[in-house]
Scaffold this motif. Structure first.
Motif, short mmCIF file in Angstrom:
data_model
loop_
_atom_site.label_atom_id
_atom_site.label_comp_id
_atom_site.label_asym_id
_atom_site.label_seq_id
_atom_site.Cartn_x
_atom_site.Cartn_y
_atom_site.Cartn_z
N MET A 182 17.91 19.46 20.29
CA MET A 182 18.71 20.56 20.83
C MET A 182 18.41 21.83 20.04
O MET A 182 18.39 21.83 18.83
CB MET A 182 20.20 20.22 20.71
CG MET A 182 21.12 21.30 21.28
SD MET A 182 22.84 20.84 21.12
CE MET A 182 22.93 19.43 22.21
N GLY B 130 21.08 26.57 21.93
CA GLY B 130 21.82 25.66 22.80
C GLY B 130 23.00 25.02 22.09
O GLY B 130 24.07 24.84 22.67
N TYR B 131 22.82 24.72 20.80
CA TYR B 131 23.90 24.12 20.03
C TYR B 131 25.08 25.07 19.92
O TYR B 131 26.23 24.67 20.11
CB TYR B 131 23.39 23.76 18.64
CG TYR B 131 24.41 23.03 17.81
CD1 TYR B 131 24.53 21.65 17.88
CD2 TYR B 131 25.27 23.73 16.95
CE1 TYR B 131 25.48 20.98 17.12
CE2 TYR B 131 26.21 23.07 16.20
CZ TYR B 131 26.31 21.69 16.28
OH TYR B 131 27.25 21.04 15.54
N PHE C 215 22.01 19.89 28.14
CA PHE C 215 22.36 19.52 26.77
C PHE C 215 23.28 18.30 26.78
O PHE C 215 24.29 18.27 27.47
CB PHE C 215 23.05 20.69 26.05
CG PHE C 215 22.13 21.86 25.86
CD1 PHE C 215 20.99 21.74 25.08
CD2 PHE C 215 22.41 23.08 26.44
CE1 PHE C 215 20.14 22.82 24.89
CE2 PHE C 215 21.58 24.17 26.25
CZ PHE C 215 20.43 24.03 25.48
N THR D 189 26.07 16.09 25.87
CA THR D 189 27.38 16.20 25.21
C THR D 189 28.04 14.84 25.01
O THR D 189 29.19 14.77 24.60
CB THR D 189 28.33 17.08 26.06
OG1 THR D 189 28.47 16.47 27.36
CG2 THR D 189 27.78 18.49 26.21
#
Length: 252
Positions: A1, A5-6, A52, A54
């Protein structure tokens, strides 16, 4: 990631409500085994490959919500239990899977800190330090002025594993529990190791700056108060305490 994006995930992501079904008795070996199974199952159900991922955050938040609820329903059971350390290891591990911690999880550290078994009196704590169970630590963030006592004499100790904290007043020998200068539980104990330092900043320092120690007073209100750190009284009392501990350790 990616880093970008994090941080977007940290900013925009909202934890969904996910039920956790555990049949085993709280704190039993089977309980922790079922927690692990539930974590893996929730991850599998929420894993998404095209955006992403999660799933770790969703699963860990669900496990933490369950553990908080069960601990509050069985508060006395954890004291002296053979799975005592495993409970905290498991809890902290899941906290560090989150992109950010919620206000509820942040304040729950105060419930966890009660299990540090710190004695009420400074004199007894000094004995524990001499035996290597606790250590004297910087109290620079625990010496903000209050009307009840002179905060210059506040001293802080942390447990050998870095999780539990306690603050005492060196003149009275009493434990300090007010929301301005109290000690708190560390989800990610600090270290000079870069990654551990980052985790401590993220899971312990950042939430404190956002929500304070309790909902009674904010971080901004705390830091607007004058600090007694660095005062003549503080330096003298800290030096005296260092010498006292050193002598106790020599005697031991």
């Amino acid at each position: 990631m990616s880093t970008y994006g994090y941080h977007q995930l940290e900013k925009d992501f909202v934890y969904p409500v996910v039920p956790v079904e555990i049949k085993a008795d709280f704190l039993s070996e089977a309980y922790f085994s079922e927690l692990s199974d539930q974590y893996n199952q929730i991850r599998l159900e929420h894993r998404k490959w095209y955006i992403f991922d999660t799933s770790k955050a969703i699963a860990s938040h669900a496990i933490l919500t369950h553990m908080m609820h069960y601990l509050m329903e069985n508060q006395e059971l954890l004291n002296g239990h053979k799975q005592f350390d495993l409970f905290f290891e498991t809890f902290d591990q899941h906290v560090k899977q989150l992109p950010y911690i919620t206000e509820e999880i942040h304040y729950f550290r105060n419930e966890l800190n009660r299990y540090g078994e710190a004695p009420e009196q400074l004199e007894e704590m000094i004995e524990l330090v001499a035996r290597g169970k606790w250590q004297l630590f910087s109290a620079g963030y625990h010496r903000y002025e209050v009307s009840e006592y002179d905060a210059a004499y506040n001293v802080k100790f942390i447990s050998s594993n870095g999780r539990f904290e306690v603050v005492y007043h060196a003149e009275t020998g009493q434990m300090i529990n007010d929301p301005v200068n109290m000690g708190t539980y560390n989800y990610a104990p600090g270290s000079i190791h870069p990654w551990k330092y980052y985790q401590h900043h993220k899971y312990d320092k950042v939430p404190w700056k956002r929500w304070g120690n309790t909902d009674q007073i904010s971080y901004k209100e705390i830091t607007k108060r004058q600090s007694r750190h660095g005062s003549t009284e503080q330096k003298r009392s800290t030096e005296e305490l260092h010498n006292l501990i050193k002598n106790k350790m020599s005697d031991s």
